[in-house]
Write a protein that holds these residues in place. Structure first.
Motif, PDB file in Angstrom:
ATOM      1  N   THR A 226       0.854  -1.187   0.000  1.00  0.00           N
ATOM      2  CA  THR A 226       0.000   0.000   0.000  1.00  0.00           C
ATOM      3  C   THR A 226       0.890   1.236   0.000  1.00  0.00           C
ATOM      4  O   THR A 226       1.653   1.457   0.938  1.00  0.00           O
ATOM      5  CB  THR A 226      -0.923   0.008   1.226  1.00  0.00           C
ATOM      6  OG1 THR A 226      -1.689  -1.199   1.244  1.00  0.00           O
ATOM      7  CG2 THR A 226      -1.865   1.194   1.191  1.00  0.00           C
ATOM      8  N   ILE A 227       0.774   2.059  -1.049  1.00  0.00           N
ATOM      9  CA  ILE A 227       1.672   3.210  -1.221  1.00  0.00           C
ATOM     10  C   ILE A 227       0.858   4.491  -1.355  1.00  0.00           C
ATOM     11  O   ILE A 227       0.235   4.741  -2.389  1.00  0.00           O
ATOM     12  CB  ILE A 227       2.568   3.037  -2.471  1.00  0.00           C
ATOM     13  CG1 ILE A 227       3.251   1.666  -2.462  1.00  0.00           C
ATOM     14  CG2 ILE A 227       3.586   4.158  -2.553  1.00  0.00           C
ATOM     15  CD1 ILE A 227       2.833   0.779  -3.594  1.00  0.00           C
ATOM     16  N   PRO A 228       0.823   5.325  -0.309  1.00  0.00           N
ATOM     17  CA  PRO A 228       0.092   6.592  -0.396  1.00  0.00           C
ATOM     18  C   PRO A 228       0.785   7.570  -1.338  1.00  0.00           C
ATOM     19  O   PRO A 228       2.016   7.701  -1.322  1.00  0.00           O
ATOM     20  CB  PRO A 228       0.117   7.120   1.043  1.00  0.00           C
ATOM     21  CG  PRO A 228       0.493   5.944   1.888  1.00  0.00           C
ATOM     22  CD  PRO A 228       1.371   5.094   1.025  1.00  0.00           C
ATOM     23  N   GLY A 229      -0.009   8.251  -2.163  1.00  0.00           N
ATOM     24  CA  GLY A 229       0.540   9.235  -3.077  1.00  0.00           C
ATOM     25  C   GLY A 229       0.479  10.646  -2.508  1.00  0.00           C
ATOM     26  O   GLY A 229       0.002  10.874  -1.392  1.00  0.00           O
ATOM     27  N   GLU A 230       0.954  11.562  -3.293  1.00  0.00           N
ATOM     28  CA  GLU A 230       0.980  12.967  -2.880  1.00  0.00           C
ATOM     29  C   GLU A 230      -0.429  13.507  -2.687  1.00  0.00           C
ATOM     30  O   GLU A 230      -1.325  13.230  -3.476  1.00  0.00           O
ATOM     31  CB  GLU A 230       1.703  13.793  -3.946  1.00  0.00           C
ATOM     32  CG  GLU A 230       1.764  15.272  -3.634  1.00  0.00           C
ATOM     33  CD  GLU A 230       2.487  16.064  -4.711  1.00  0.00           C
ATOM     34  OE1 GLU A 230       2.629  17.283  -4.555  1.00  0.00           O
ATOM     35  OE2 GLU A 230       2.908  15.446  -5.711  1.00  0.00           O
ATOM     36  N   ARG A 231      -0.601  14.281  -1.615  1.00  0.00           N
ATOM     37  CA  ARG A 231      -1.888  14.921  -1.361  1.00  0.00           C
ATOM     38  C   ARG A 231      -1.913  16.280  -2.052  1.00  0.00           C
ATOM     39  O   ARG A 231      -1.105  17.154  -1.753  1.00  0.00           O
ATOM     40  CB  ARG A 231      -2.124  15.079   0.133  1.00  0.00           C
ATOM     41  CG  ARG A 231      -3.518  15.601   0.438  1.00  0.00           C
ATOM     42  CD  ARG A 231      -3.902  15.406   1.897  1.00  0.00           C
ATOM     43  NE  ARG A 231      -5.319  15.637   2.067  1.00  0.00           N
ATOM     44  CZ  ARG A 231      -6.262  14.756   1.793  1.00  0.00           C
ATOM     45  NH1 ARG A 231      -5.912  13.555   1.369  1.00  0.00           N
ATOM     46  NH2 ARG A 231      -7.528  15.021   1.957  1.00  0.00           N
ATOM     47  N   VAL A 232      -2.842  16.425  -2.995  1.00  0.00           N
ATOM     48  CA  VAL A 232      -2.952  17.649  -3.781  1.00  0.00           C
ATOM     49  C   VAL A 232      -4.025  18.539  -3.154  1.00  0.00           C
ATOM     50  O   VAL A 232      -5.137  18.077  -2.868  1.00  0.00           O
ATOM     51  CB  VAL A 232      -3.317  17.331  -5.242  1.00  0.00           C
ATOM     52  CG1 VAL A 232      -3.466  18.607  -6.050  1.00  0.00           C
ATOM     53  CG2 VAL A 232      -2.268  16.414  -5.860  1.00  0.00           C
TER      54      VAL A 232
END
Length: 259
Positions: A226-232
């Motif tokens: 599980t890899i969280p991405g950048e929060r825009v």
């Protein structure tokens, strides 16, 4: 903030946090969510709640993009919160990459079993919302990470350490959540159940180990990364903001045998 809106947001955020701990859901494959709390900046991964001005959209702790969905499972999981001027909207339309989501008061969720276009590593989730004559668009990039080992279908004994390697940078985006590795099995309802034992990935790692639990013996088991991405985050022009992130899920089927 009205009590009704506060209730919806607190409930939805609680569910999102539970996803990160690997709790089950009613949808096929389980509701995969964000990674471990904490991470860079020490924020604990808490999203910013809507400011209460104008039309706003917020994905909470992220929309999960499932790169390898199970049969009958949607390749997206999660909820999008839709608010306007401190109130819950009820007449909104929301889509991801041009395909409609199910909309209810204050929320939009992917349809179960549906495949959404252009979802996966290195892709972008384009979220569009329309309500009351206003339109909102925000784009959330998904991490570009692939599992290199174990091989799909690899056999390993229960209690052994499973070695995992990957390509790509799990920390490429400015996320405040850590990537995590878990072992999950398919339960009698066709949902993914997370077994005890989690490995949290730190910056600079390209390999990790995860002990395989005995509960996975003889069951349809998966390694899940599980890899969280950048929060825009983007201002909406009237004092509020839109926030969104994509949480990538990579899976590998493993065969677990008795030691």
């Amino acid at each position: 903030m009205p009590d009704s809106l506060r209730y919806v947001l607190v409930l939805a955020l609680s569910v999102a946090i539970a996803w990160g701990c690997g709790n089950d859901s009613s949808s096929p494959g389980g509701n995969d969510g964000s990674g471990g709390n904490g991470g860079r900046g020490g924020t604990g991964g808490s999203p910013t709640l809507p400011k209460g001005e104008g039309l706003e959209i917020n994905t909470g702790l992220g929309i999960a993009a499932i790169a390898e969905p199970l049969p009958g499972e949607s390749n997206l999981h999660g909820s999008i919160f839709i608010t306007r001027d401190e109130g819950i909207t009820s007449d909104h339309e929301v889509s991801i990459n041009g395909k409609a989501l199910r909309s209810v008061s204050g929320l939009a969720t992917p349809f179960e079993g549906e495949t959404y276009p252009d979802v996966g590593p290195g892709k972008v989730l384009r979220i569009e919302a329309h309500e009351g004559g206003d339109s909102v668009t925000i784009e959330a990039p998904c991490p570009d990470v692939a599992i290199e080992s174990p091989a799909d279908g690899e056999t390993i004994g229960a209690g052994e350490e499973l070695e995992i390697t990957w390509s790509g940078d799990p920390f490429a985006g400015a996320s405040t959540l850590f990537p995590i590795l878990t072992i999950r099995v398919v339960d009698a309802q066709g949902r993914l159940e997370t077994l005890p034992g989690t490995t949290q990935v730190s910056r600079g790692q390209s390999r990790a180990e995860l002990r395989v639990p005995e509960a996975a013996v003889g069951r349809e088991a998966y390694l899940v990364f599980t890899i969280p991405g950048e929060r825009v985050a983007e201002a909406n022009g009237v004092g509020g903001s839109h926030e969104a992130s994509c949480v990538l899920h990579r899976r590998r089927r493993i065969e677990v045998v008795a030691p």
